[in-house]
Design a protein around this motif. Structure first.
Motif, PDB file in Angstrom:
ATOM      1  N   ALA A  16       0.820  -1.209   0.000  1.00 65.37           N
ATOM      2  CA  ALA A  16       0.000   0.000   0.000  1.00 65.37           C
ATOM      3  C   ALA A  16       0.852   1.257   0.000  1.00 65.37           C
ATOM      4  CB  ALA A  16      -0.927  -0.012   1.203  1.00 65.37           C
ATOM      5  N   GLN A  17       2.141   1.135   0.386  1.00 64.12           N
ATOM      6  CA  GLN A  17       2.971   2.312   0.453  1.00 64.12           C
ATOM      7  C   GLN A  17       3.734   2.564  -0.846  1.00 64.12           C
ATOM      8  OE1 GLN A  17       4.867   2.428   4.206  1.00 64.12           O
ATOM      9  NE2 GLN A  17       3.026   1.727   5.141  1.00 64.12           N
ATOM     10  N   LEU A  18       3.606   1.634  -1.807  1.00 62.07           N
ATOM     11  CA  LEU A  18       4.319   1.821  -3.064  1.00 62.07           C
ATOM     12  C   LEU A  18       3.583   2.818  -3.956  1.00 62.07           C
ATOM     13  CD1 LEU A  18       5.256  -1.871  -3.893  1.00 62.07           C
ATOM     14  CD2 LEU A  18       6.741  -0.113  -2.958  1.00 62.07           C
ATOM     15  N   ALA A  19       4.337   3.559  -4.701  1.00 60.51           N
ATOM     16  CA  ALA A  19       3.718   4.494  -5.647  1.00 60.51           C
ATOM     17  C   ALA A  19       3.068   3.718  -6.785  1.00 60.51           C
ATOM     18  CB  ALA A  19       4.782   5.437  -6.201  1.00 60.51           C
ATOM     19  N   ASN A  20       2.028   4.292  -7.356  1.00 57.60           N
ATOM     20  CA  ASN A  20       1.376   3.648  -8.495  1.00 57.60           C
ATOM     21  C   ASN A  20       2.374   3.455  -9.626  1.00 57.60           C
ATOM     22  OD1 ASN A  20      -0.851   3.974  -6.958  1.00 57.60           O
ATOM     23  ND2 ASN A  20      -1.908   5.377  -8.314  1.00 57.60           N
ATOM     24  N   ALA A  21       2.320   2.263 -10.227  1.00 57.91           N
ATOM     25  CA  ALA A  21       3.206   1.994 -11.355  1.00 57.91           C
ATOM     26  C   ALA A  21       2.640   2.565 -12.642  1.00 57.91           C
ATOM     27  CB  ALA A  21       3.408   0.485 -11.496  1.00 57.91           C
ATOM     28  N   ALA A  22       1.339   2.724 -12.700  1.00 52.91           N
ATOM     29  CA  ALA A  22       0.688   3.266 -13.894  1.00 52.91           C
ATOM     30  C   ALA A  22      -0.541   4.034 -13.445  1.00 52.91           C
ATOM     31  CB  ALA A  22       0.294   2.131 -14.843  1.00 52.91           C
ATOM     32  N   ASN A  23      -0.905   5.043 -14.221  1.00 49.66           N
ATOM     33  CA  ASN A  23      -2.110   5.783 -13.876  1.00 49.66           C
ATOM     34  C   ASN A  23      -3.318   4.866 -13.939  1.00 49.66           C
ATOM     35  OD1 ASN A  23      -0.721   8.204 -13.556  1.00 49.66           O
ATOM     36  ND2 ASN A  23      -0.879   8.705 -15.731  1.00 49.66           N
ATOM     37  N   CYS A  24      -4.199   5.003 -12.969  1.00 52.89           N
ATOM     38  CA  CYS A  24      -5.398   4.175 -12.970  1.00 52.89           C
ATOM     39  C   CYS A  24      -6.432   4.779 -13.920  1.00 52.89           C
ATOM     40  CB  CYS A  24      -5.975   4.069 -11.564  1.00 52.89           C
ATOM     41  SG  CYS A  24      -6.559   5.648 -10.896  1.00 52.89           S
ATOM     42  N   GLY A  25      -7.457   3.978 -14.224  1.00 52.49           N
ATOM     43  CA  GLY A  25      -8.554   4.443 -15.057  1.00 52.49           C
ATOM     44  C   GLY A  25      -8.122   4.666 -16.502  1.00 52.49           C
ATOM     45  N   GLY A  26      -8.972   5.319 -17.253  1.00 52.18           N
ATOM     46  CA  GLY A  26      -8.679   5.600 -18.647  1.00 52.18           C
ATOM     47  C   GLY A  26      -8.809   4.365 -19.525  1.00 52.18           C
ATOM     48  N   ASN A  27      -8.261   4.453 -20.718  1.00 46.25           N
ATOM     49  CA  ASN A  27      -8.346   3.354 -21.672  1.00 46.25           C
ATOM     50  C   ASN A  27      -7.610   2.129 -21.131  1.00 46.25           C
ATOM     51  OD1 ASN A  27      -6.863   1.898 -24.136  1.00 46.25           O
ATOM     52  ND2 ASN A  27      -8.855   2.667 -24.821  1.00 46.25           N
ATOM     53  N   PHE A  28      -8.284   0.984 -21.137  1.00 46.20           N
ATOM     54  CA  PHE A  28      -7.707  -0.225 -20.538  1.00 46.20           C
ATOM     55  C   PHE A  28      -6.475  -0.698 -21.305  1.00 46.20           C
ATOM     56  CE2 PHE A  28      -7.586  -4.874 -19.822  1.00 46.20           C
ATOM     57  CZ  PHE A  28      -7.404  -4.864 -18.442  1.00 46.20           C
ATOM     58  N   ASP A  29      -6.517  -0.656 -22.642  1.00 45.63           N
ATOM     59  CA  ASP A  29      -5.366  -1.096 -23.440  1.00 45.63           C
ATOM     60  C   ASP A  29      -4.142  -0.225 -23.165  1.00 45.63           C
ATOM     61  OD1 ASP A  29      -6.814  -3.148 -24.565  1.00 45.63           O
ATOM     62  OD2 ASP A  29      -7.390  -1.993 -26.344  1.00 45.63           O
ATOM     63  N   THR A  30      -4.382   1.060 -23.021  1.00 45.03           N
ATOM     64  CA  THR A  30      -3.279   1.957 -22.700  1.00 45.03           C
ATOM     65  C   THR A  30      -2.706   1.636 -21.326  1.00 45.03           C
ATOM     66  OG1 THR A  30      -4.256   3.724 -24.038  1.00 45.03           O
ATOM     67  CG2 THR A  30      -2.632   4.383 -22.375  1.00 45.03           C
ATOM     68  N   PHE A  31      -3.594   1.358 -20.403  1.00 43.68           N
ATOM     69  CA  PHE A  31      -3.159   0.991 -19.047  1.00 43.68           C
ATOM     70  C   PHE A  31      -2.292  -0.266 -19.080  1.00 43.68           C
ATOM     71  CE2 PHE A  31      -3.954  -1.750 -15.357  1.00 43.68           C
ATOM     72  CZ  PHE A  31      -3.439  -0.961 -14.339  1.00 43.68           C
ATOM     73  N   ILE A  32      -2.744  -1.277 -19.813  1.00 42.00           N
ATOM     74  CA  ILE A  32      -1.982  -2.523 -19.902  1.00 42.00           C
ATOM     75  C   ILE A  32      -0.609  -2.272 -20.524  1.00 42.00           C
ATOM     76  CG2 ILE A  32      -1.862  -4.780 -21.036  1.00 42.00           C
ATOM     77  CD1 ILE A  32      -3.696  -4.728 -18.619  1.00 42.00           C
ATOM     78  N   ASN A  33      -0.549  -1.455 -21.542  1.00 40.08           N
ATOM     79  CA  ASN A  33       0.741  -1.131 -22.154  1.00 40.08           C
ATOM     80  C   ASN A  33       1.675  -0.439 -21.160  1.00 40.08           C
ATOM     81  OD1 ASN A  33       0.256  -2.233 -24.690  1.00 40.08           O
ATOM     82  ND2 ASN A  33      -0.712  -0.352 -25.463  1.00 40.08           N
ATOM     83  N   ASN A  34       1.103   0.434 -20.331  1.00 47.09           N
ATOM     84  CA  ASN A  34       1.906   1.097 -19.305  1.00 47.09           C
ATOM     85  C   ASN A  34       2.407   0.097 -18.263  1.00 47.09           C
ATOM     86  OD1 ASN A  34       1.552   3.590 -20.519  1.00 47.09           O
ATOM     87  ND2 ASN A  34      -0.189   4.159 -19.220  1.00 47.09           N
ATOM     88  N   MET A  35       1.537  -0.855 -17.892  1.00 40.36           N
ATOM     89  CA  MET A  35       1.941  -1.883 -16.933  1.00 40.36           C
ATOM     90  C   MET A  35       3.047  -2.763 -17.526  1.00 40.36           C
ATOM     91  SD  MET A  35       0.312  -1.633 -13.996  1.00 40.36           S
ATOM     92  CE  MET A  35       0.129  -3.243 -13.202  1.00 40.36           C
ATOM     93  N   LYS A  36       2.935  -3.067 -18.807  1.00 41.05           N
ATOM     94  CA  LYS A  36       3.987  -3.850 -19.476  1.00 41.05           C
ATOM     95  C   LYS A  36       5.328  -3.121 -19.402  1.00 41.05           C
ATOM     96  CE  LYS A  36       1.328  -6.374 -23.016  1.00 41.05           C
ATOM     97  NZ  LYS A  36       1.149  -6.556 -24.480  1.00 41.05           N
ATOM     98  N   GLY A  37       5.295  -1.829 -19.719  1.00 37.86           N
ATOM     99  CA  GLY A  37       6.522  -1.046 -19.682  1.00 37.86           C
ATOM    100  C   GLY A  37       7.136  -1.025 -18.292  1.00 37.86           C
ATOM    101  N   GLU A  38       6.288  -0.891 -17.279  1.00 35.69           N
ATOM    102  CA  GLU A  38       6.778  -0.873 -15.903  1.00 35.69           C
ATOM    103  C   GLU A  38       7.363  -2.236 -15.526  1.00 35.69           C
ATOM    104  OE1 GLU A  38       7.774   0.255 -12.060  1.00 35.69           O
ATOM    105  OE2 GLU A  38       7.281   1.470 -13.829  1.00 35.69           O
ATOM    106  N   ALA A  39       6.689  -3.307 -15.944  1.00 35.08           N
ATOM    107  CA  ALA A  39       7.181  -4.650 -15.633  1.00 35.08           C
ATOM    108  C   ALA A  39       8.556  -4.888 -16.255  1.00 35.08           C
ATOM    109  CB  ALA A  39       6.186  -5.703 -16.127  1.00 35.08           C
ATOM    110  N   ILE A  40       8.727  -4.448 -17.495  1.00 36.81           N
ATOM    111  CA  ILE A  40      10.025  -4.607 -18.168  1.00 36.81           C
ATOM    112  C   ILE A  40      11.092  -3.779 -17.459  1.00 36.81           C
ATOM    113  CG2 ILE A  40      11.284  -4.126 -20.303  1.00 36.81           C
ATOM    114  CD1 ILE A  40       8.636  -4.818 -21.802  1.00 36.81           C
ATOM    115  N   SER A  41      10.713  -2.564 -17.025  1.00 40.13           N
ATOM    116  CA  SER A  41      11.672  -1.708 -16.322  1.00 40.13           C
ATOM    117  C   SER A  41      12.083  -2.315 -14.990  1.00 40.13           C
ATOM    118  CB  SER A  41      11.090  -0.308 -16.101  1.00 40.13           C
ATOM    119  OG  SER A  41      10.106  -0.330 -15.067  1.00 40.13           O
TER     120      SER A  41
END
Length: 392
Positions: A16-41
Motif C-alpha cells: 500500500a505504500q508503493l507508488a502507483n506503477a501506472a495511472n489508474c482508469g482511462g483506456n484499458f489497453d493503454t493501461f496494460i501497455n503502461n503496466m507492461k513497460g513498468e514490468a520490463i523496467s
C-alpha cells in the motif's frame, strides 16, 4: 467465507505504500501497455511480460463484487453458529489427523496450534473445496486499473508475473477469489512470494492443490505478522456481574493475574500465564459470551479486519483444539442495520471516530459506544442497545 469478503491485507501493508506503477482508469489497453513497460523496467523479460498479459481483460464481475462487499451485519452468535457446522468440525478433525505430520512441523517451527490453521482453512475455502472461480490475472489487472485502490493491486500484478516466471502461476488458468487471493488459505501473489513455503518438497509453492504448501505458508504469514509462539489466543471465561465494564474491550489490557483478582475465571481449565497481558472481550455485551483475548488475538486483525469474523475464527480455532461450545448467555437485544447507522451518525456528531458510517459494529464503533455509555452512566460494555440510542 473468504478474505476477499472484507479485503483484509496480508502483505498488502507494504504494498500500500508503493507508488502507483501506472495511472489508474482511462483506456484499458493503454493501461496494460503502461503496466507492461513498468514490468520490463523492473527486470522482467519482454517475452515473459507479453505472455503474461496476452489475453488479459477487464472482468466486470470483479468490480461488482468489490462494490458489493463490506456490509456485514450479523452479530457474533449468529455468524459463528452459521459458519461453524458439525460438518466443518468433523472435517477439521479428519484433516488434523490426515496432515498430522505437517501440523507437527508447523507447531515445531512457528509455535502455532493446528486449530488456528484449521479454522482459517475451513472459513476461507471449506478445506480447499471452494477456492473461487475468478481468473486471478484478470481480477488483479481489473482492480489495478480501477481507481479505488490501485496502490494495493498494481504491486500484486508484478508479483504474479514473478510467480509466472518461476512456474508457479498460469495467467490463463489460475483461478481464485475476486480480489486475487489464491489457494486453500487465500493468499495474494505478493504474500506467496514473501511467505510461500514448499511444504511437500516438490520444488514449487502450490497453494491450490497442496495442503502442506498452503498450511506451512499460512503459518509463515501468521508468524511474520507477530504470532507469539506457544501462547494462547482466545479463551472463554466467566465474568462477575460487578466487573468494571469500562476496563473491558480490546482497547484495555490488564495482566491475567489482575483479571483473576477482579473475579474473571476460565469457563473450563485454567487461564494463561498470569503475567500475560489480556483483554476481556464481550462480543455481545456483559450478558453474552465472554472471552479473554491474548496478544495473539490481535494478529488476527492483520489477516482480516472484521471484528465478528476475527472473533469467530479465533473461537473456531479453540473449538478445533478441544474447547466446548460457548455459553451464549442472554444478550440484550442489539440494533438493526438502520439503527446502527443512526447510532454511528450520533456518535460521529459527538466527535467519535467510528471508522465510517456503514452500519457495522466494528472495533472503533465499539470504543465510541463504550465511551458514551460511561458518560451517560450506563454499563459500559461496548454493546449498543436501543436504550443507548435513545439516550443519545
Amino acid at each position: 467465507m473468504r478474505l476477499s469478503s472484507f479485503l483484509a491485507p496480508l502483505a498488502l501493508l507494504a504494498s500500500a505504500q508503493l507508488a502507483n506503477a501506472a495511472n489508474c482508469g482511462g483506456n484499458f489497453d493503454t493501461f496494460i501497455n503502461n503496466m507492461k513497460g513498468e514490468a520490463i523496467s523492473r527486470g522482467h523479460a519482454p517475452a515473459t511480460v507479453d505472455a503474461f498479459f496476452a489475453s488479459a481483460r477487464q472482468d466486470p464481475a470483479v468490480i461488482k463484487a468489490d462494490r458489493a462487499q463490506g456490509v456485514f451485519q450479523k452479530n457474533f452468535v449468529d455468524f459463528s453458529r452459521s459458519v461453524i457446522s458439525q460438518n466443518r468440525m468433523q472435517n477439521g478433525a479428519a484433516n488434523a489427523q490426515r496432515f498430522g505430520a505437517v501440523f507437527d512441523r508447523i507447531e515445531a517451527t512457528y509455535g502455532i496450534s493446528r486449530g488456528v490453521l484449521l479454522a482459517f482453512w475451513a472459513l476461507e475455502t471449506d478445506y480447499g473445496q471452494v477456492q473461487g472461480t475468478f481468473n486471478t490475472r484478470n481480477a488483479l489487472v481489473t482492480l489495478a486499473h480501477d481507481c479505488r485502490r490501485p496502490e494495493l493491486f498494481q504491486p500484486q500484478v508484478f508479483a504474479a508475473i514473478s510467480l509466472f516466471e518461476r512456474g508457479d502461476f498460469d495467467p490463463d488458468t489460475t483461478q481464485g477469489a475476486w480480489a486475487g487471493e489464491i489457494g486453500m488459505v487465500q493468499m495474494l501473489p505478493e504474500d506467496i512470494l514473501v511467505n510461500g513455503v514448499d511444504g511437500d518438497g516438490d520444488g514449487h509453492v502450490t497453494l491450490k492443490t497442496s495442503a502442506p504448501d498452503a498450511l506451512m505458508s499460512g503459518a509463515k504469514v501468521l508468524s511474520s505478522l507477530g504470532w507469539r509462539a506457544g501462547e494462547p489466543w482466545l479463551q472463554e471465561i466467566t465474568v462477575p456481574q460487578n466487573l468494571d465494564w469500562t476496563k473491558t474491550g480490546l482497547n484495555h489490557q490488564m495482566s491475567v493475574s489482575q483479571w483473576q483478582a477482579a473475579g474473571v475465571q476460565a469457563r473450563g481449565g485454567s487461564l494463561g500465564n498470569g503475567g500475560l497481558p489480556a483483554s476481556v472481550l464481550l462480543p455481545m455485551g456483559r450478558h453474552g459470551p465472554a472471552f479473554l483475548a491474548y496478544p495473539n488475538f490481535r494478529v488476527y486483525f492483520e489477516w482480516n479486519q472484521s471484528f465478528v469474523y476475527v472473533t469467530t475464527a479465533a473461537y473456531f480455532a479453540t473449538r478445533l483444539s478441544g474447547a466446548p461450545v460457548y455459553d451464549a448467555g442472554t444478550p440484550d437485544a442489539g440494533l438493526g442495520p438502520q439503527q446502527m447507522v443512526a447510532l454511528q451518525q450520533k456518535l460521529q456528531a459527538r466527535g467519535h471516530d467510528v471508522g465510517g458510517v456503514d452500519g457495522i459494529l466494528g472495533e472503533k464503533t465499539r470504543e465510541a459506544v463504550q465511551a458514551e455509555q460511561a458518560r451517560l452512566g450506563l454499563p459500559a460494555d461496548a454493546w449498543p442497545t436501543s436504550a443507548l440510542l435513545s439516550a443519545l
